[in-house]
Write a protein that holds these residues in place. Structure first.
Motif, PDB file in Angstrom:
ATOM      1  N   VAL A 122      24.859  27.962   8.353  1.00 28.08           N
ATOM      2  CA  VAL A 122      23.362  28.002   8.553  1.00 28.08           C
ATOM      3  C   VAL A 122      22.694  28.845  10.061  1.00 28.08           C
ATOM      4  CG1 VAL A 122      23.835  25.009   7.790  1.00 28.08           C
ATOM      5  CG2 VAL A 122      24.229  26.262  10.229  1.00 28.08           C
ATOM      6  N   ASP A 123      21.711  28.788  10.214  1.00 29.05           N
ATOM      7  CA  ASP A 123      21.110  29.862  11.034  1.00 29.05           C
ATOM      8  C   ASP A 123      21.988  29.502  12.548  1.00 29.05           C
ATOM      9  OD1 ASP A 123      20.990  32.410  12.424  1.00 29.05           O
ATOM     10  OD2 ASP A 123      18.614  32.226  11.723  1.00 29.05           O
ATOM     11  N   SER A 129      27.309  10.151  25.817  1.00 30.26           N
ATOM     12  CA  SER A 129      28.005  10.797  24.732  1.00 30.26           C
ATOM     13  C   SER A 129      29.626  10.990  25.338  1.00 30.26           C
ATOM     14  CB  SER A 129      27.930  12.735  24.318  1.00 30.26           C
ATOM     15  OG  SER A 129      26.218  12.629  23.686  1.00 30.26           O
ATOM     16  N   ASP A 130      30.833  11.641  23.694  1.00 26.85           N
ATOM     17  CA  ASP A 130      31.607  11.131  24.402  1.00 26.85           C
ATOM     18  C   ASP A 130      32.824  12.573  24.118  1.00 26.85           C
ATOM     19  OD1 ASP A 130      35.005  11.022  22.387  1.00 26.85           O
ATOM     20  OD2 ASP A 130      34.296   9.262  23.601  1.00 26.85           O
ATOM     21  N   LEU A 131      33.181  13.225  24.763  1.00 28.55           N
ATOM     22  CA  LEU A 131      33.764  14.567  24.984  1.00 28.55           C
ATOM     23  C   LEU A 131      34.645  14.700  23.124  1.00 28.55           C
ATOM     24  CD1 LEU A 131      35.214  17.073  26.387  1.00 28.55           C
ATOM     25  CD2 LEU A 131      36.834  15.911  27.288  1.00 28.55           C
ATOM     26  N   MET A 132      35.132  14.200  22.336  1.00 26.48           N
ATOM     27  CA  MET A 132      35.744  14.450  21.473  1.00 26.48           C
ATOM     28  C   MET A 132      34.380  14.164  20.316  1.00 26.48           C
ATOM     29  SD  MET A 132      39.281  14.271  20.905  1.00 26.48           S
ATOM     30  CE  MET A 132      39.380  13.843  19.113  1.00 26.48           C
ATOM     31  N   ASP A 133      33.095  13.782  20.409  1.00 29.91           N
ATOM     32  CA  ASP A 133      32.138  14.213  20.097  1.00 29.91           C
ATOM     33  C   ASP A 133      31.933  16.236  19.510  1.00 29.91           C
ATOM     34  OD1 ASP A 133      31.519  11.924  18.828  1.00 29.91           O
ATOM     35  OD2 ASP A 133      29.591  11.497  20.414  1.00 29.91           O
ATOM     36  N   LEU A 134      32.031  16.342  21.546  1.00 32.55           N
ATOM     37  CA  LEU A 134      31.703  17.894  21.408  1.00 32.55           C
ATOM     38  C   LEU A 134      32.454  18.708  20.776  1.00 32.55           C
ATOM     39  CD1 LEU A 134      30.725  20.027  23.336  1.00 32.55           C
ATOM     40  CD2 LEU A 134      31.630  19.322  25.031  1.00 32.55           C
ATOM     41  N   ALA A 135      34.076  18.319  21.407  1.00 34.50           N
ATOM     42  CA  ALA A 135      35.646  18.504  20.510  1.00 34.50           C
ATOM     43  C   ALA A 135      35.566  19.299  19.194  1.00 34.50           C
ATOM     44  CB  ALA A 135      36.456  18.228  21.475  1.00 34.50           C
ATOM     45  N   ILE A 136      35.115  18.262  18.510  1.00 31.70           N
ATOM     46  CA  ILE A 136      35.322  18.023  17.116  1.00 31.70           C
ATOM     47  C   ILE A 136      34.170  19.177  16.318  1.00 31.70           C
ATOM     48  CG2 ILE A 136      35.538  16.742  15.173  1.00 31.70           C
ATOM     49  CD1 ILE A 136      36.827  14.660  16.468  1.00 31.70           C
ATOM     50  N   SER A 137      32.788  18.395  17.377  1.00 30.99           N
ATOM     51  CA  SER A 137      31.630  19.612  16.677  1.00 30.99           C
ATOM     52  C   SER A 137      31.969  21.186  16.656  1.00 30.99           C
ATOM     53  CB  SER A 137      30.941  19.375  17.673  1.00 30.99           C
ATOM     54  OG  SER A 137      30.183  17.976  16.820  1.00 30.99           O
ATOM     55  N   ALA A 138      32.408  21.446  17.950  1.00 34.08           N
ATOM     56  CA  ALA A 138      33.278  23.397  18.493  1.00 34.08           C
ATOM     57  C   ALA A 138      34.132  23.740  17.820  1.00 34.08           C
ATOM     58  CB  ALA A 138      33.458  22.709  19.907  1.00 34.08           C
ATOM     59  N   VAL A 139      35.214  22.770  16.842  1.00 34.97           N
ATOM     60  CA  VAL A 139      36.372  23.737  16.088  1.00 34.97           C
ATOM     61  C   VAL A 139      35.673  23.636  15.366  1.00 34.97           C
ATOM     62  CG1 VAL A 139      38.057  22.108  14.578  1.00 34.97           C
ATOM     63  CG2 VAL A 139      38.162  22.614  17.823  1.00 34.97           C
ATOM     64  N   MET A 140      34.639  22.803  14.487  1.00 36.06           N
ATOM     65  CA  MET A 140      33.788  22.506  12.808  1.00 36.06           C
ATOM     66  C   MET A 140      32.930  23.526  13.211  1.00 36.06           C
ATOM     67  SD  MET A 140      35.479  20.969  10.992  1.00 36.06           S
ATOM     68  CE  MET A 140      37.195  19.314  11.978  1.00 36.06           C
ATOM     69  N   ALA A 141      32.528  23.714  14.072  1.00 34.48           N
ATOM     70  CA  ALA A 141      31.273  25.131  14.143  1.00 34.48           C
ATOM     71  C   ALA A 141      32.164  26.430  13.796  1.00 34.48           C
ATOM     72  CB  ALA A 141      30.749  24.926  15.490  1.00 34.48           C
ATOM     73  N   ARG A 142      32.967  26.176  14.954  1.00 37.50           N
ATOM     74  CA  ARG A 142      33.880  27.582  14.857  1.00 37.50           C
ATOM     75  C   ARG A 142      35.002  28.189  13.771  1.00 37.50           C
ATOM     76  NH1 ARG A 142      36.568  29.953  19.938  1.00 37.50           N
ATOM     77  NH2 ARG A 142      34.687  29.096  20.868  1.00 37.50           N
ATOM     78  N   LEU A 143      34.859  26.949  12.608  1.00 35.81           N
ATOM     79  CA  LEU A 143      35.478  27.343  12.215  1.00 35.81           C
ATOM     80  C   LEU A 143      34.782  27.620   9.948  1.00 35.81           C
ATOM     81  CD1 LEU A 143      37.849  23.625  10.773  1.00 35.81           C
ATOM     82  CD2 LEU A 143      38.775  26.240  11.260  1.00 35.81           C
ATOM     83  N   ALA A 144      33.394  27.109  10.696  1.00 37.16           N
ATOM     84  CA  ALA A 144      32.479  27.864   9.881  1.00 37.16           C
ATOM     85  C   ALA A 144      31.893  29.007  10.433  1.00 37.16           C
ATOM     86  CB  ALA A 144      30.929  27.202   9.851  1.00 37.16           C
ATOM     87  N   GLY A 145      32.185  29.628  11.122  1.00 39.36           N
ATOM     88  CA  GLY A 145      31.229  30.368  11.617  1.00 39.36           C
ATOM     89  C   GLY A 145      30.266  30.714  12.227  1.00 39.36           C
ATOM     90  N   VAL A 146      29.751  29.694  12.779  1.00 35.83           N
ATOM     91  CA  VAL A 146      27.921  29.685  12.773  1.00 35.83           C
ATOM     92  C   VAL A 146      28.409  28.947  14.429  1.00 35.83           C
ATOM     93  CG1 VAL A 146      26.392  27.282  12.869  1.00 35.83           C
ATOM     94  CG2 VAL A 146      27.847  27.972  11.115  1.00 35.83           C
ATOM     95  N   GLU A 147      27.003  30.060  15.566  1.00 37.11           N
ATOM     96  CA  GLU A 147      26.907  29.664  16.336  1.00 37.11           C
ATOM     97  C   GLU A 147      26.475  28.139  16.805  1.00 37.11           C
ATOM     98  OE1 GLU A 147      24.454  31.656  19.867  1.00 37.11           O
ATOM     99  OE2 GLU A 147      25.126  32.714  18.920  1.00 37.11           O
ATOM    100  N   LEU A 148      26.979  27.421  17.750  1.00 41.69           N
ATOM    101  CA  LEU A 148      26.858  26.303  18.248  1.00 41.69           C
ATOM    102  C   LEU A 148      25.876  26.184  19.811  1.00 41.69           C
ATOM    103  CD1 LEU A 148      27.031  22.819  17.314  1.00 41.69           C
ATOM    104  CD2 LEU A 148      28.847  22.912  19.129  1.00 41.69           C
ATOM    105  N   THR A 149      25.271  25.333  20.162  1.00 41.10           N
ATOM    106  CA  THR A 149      23.966  26.073  20.884  1.00 41.10           C
ATOM    107  C   THR A 149      24.460  24.229  21.558  1.00 41.10           C
ATOM    108  OG1 THR A 149      22.826  26.555  20.726  1.00 41.10           O
ATOM    109  CG2 THR A 149      22.435  25.432  22.160  1.00 41.10           C
TER     110      THR A 149
END
Length: 176
Positions: A53-54, A64-84
């Motif tokens: 995605v763009d 919100s839980d720190l794990m929500d942020l951590a797992i989401s950040a890892v998945m976005a990085r693996l996908a090559g997507v910038e996460l805001t």
């Protein structure tokens, strides 16, 4: 990335994050980075693939839980997507610190501001763990965050299918 978060995670959470990252690498290699033809029809090629995605937004809130942020950040990085990171109110200190340590852009914006920003980027994705705002309900992935990467990577990709006819008058091209 995991090391940047390890001081804020319990040993069990750290282990879960490592498992999620390994699981994400597996699914990226086996599914999300591969074109494949699930129908396997001889007279037709149906190439199925995923495209990043763009940009993606993770909408967090006070609970919100720190794990929500951590797992989401890892998945976005693996996908090559910038996460805001987006929040309607000021983020709790642990979440703000973690987002900053990962180099993630953080925005404090109302639901209508978020909706306007997403409208300007129609190929962007929105991830809202927990109960979504009614304004954003049709635009987001709002299931709880899990360590199962096959599910967690989906918000960071668009599915694409390319079909091609391989026959002429009923005869498959190989036979022509």
């Amino acid at each position: 990335m995991i090391e940047a978060l390890s001081t804020n995670l319990s040993p069990e959470e750290h282990n879960t994050l490592q498992i999620a990252a390994r699981n994400g690498s597996y699914w990226m290699e086996k599914e999300f980075s591969q074109e494949h033809d699930p129908s396997a029809l001889k007279p037709e090629s149906n190439q199925f693939r995923y495209r990043p995605v763009d940009g993606a937004t993770l909408r967090l809130h006070q609970d919100s839980d720190l794990m929500d942020l951590a797992i989401s950040a890892v998945m976005a990085r693996l996908a090559g997507v910038e996460l805001t990171i987006s929040s309607g109110e000021q983020l709790p200190q642990d979440l703000a610190k973690a987002a900053d340590s990962l180099g993630l852009r953080s925005l404090q914006e109302s639901d209508s501001e978020l909706s306007d920003r997403l409208t300007a980027h129609p190929l962007a994705s929105l991830r809202t763990p927990g109960i979504p705002s009614t304004h954003l309900h049709g635009r987001n992935h709002h299931q709880p965050v899990t360590a199962h990467a096959r599910l967690e990577l989906l918000p960071y990709f668009l599915e694409q299918s390319l079909s091609q006819t391989l026959h002429r008058h009923g005869r498959v091209e190989e036979e022509l």
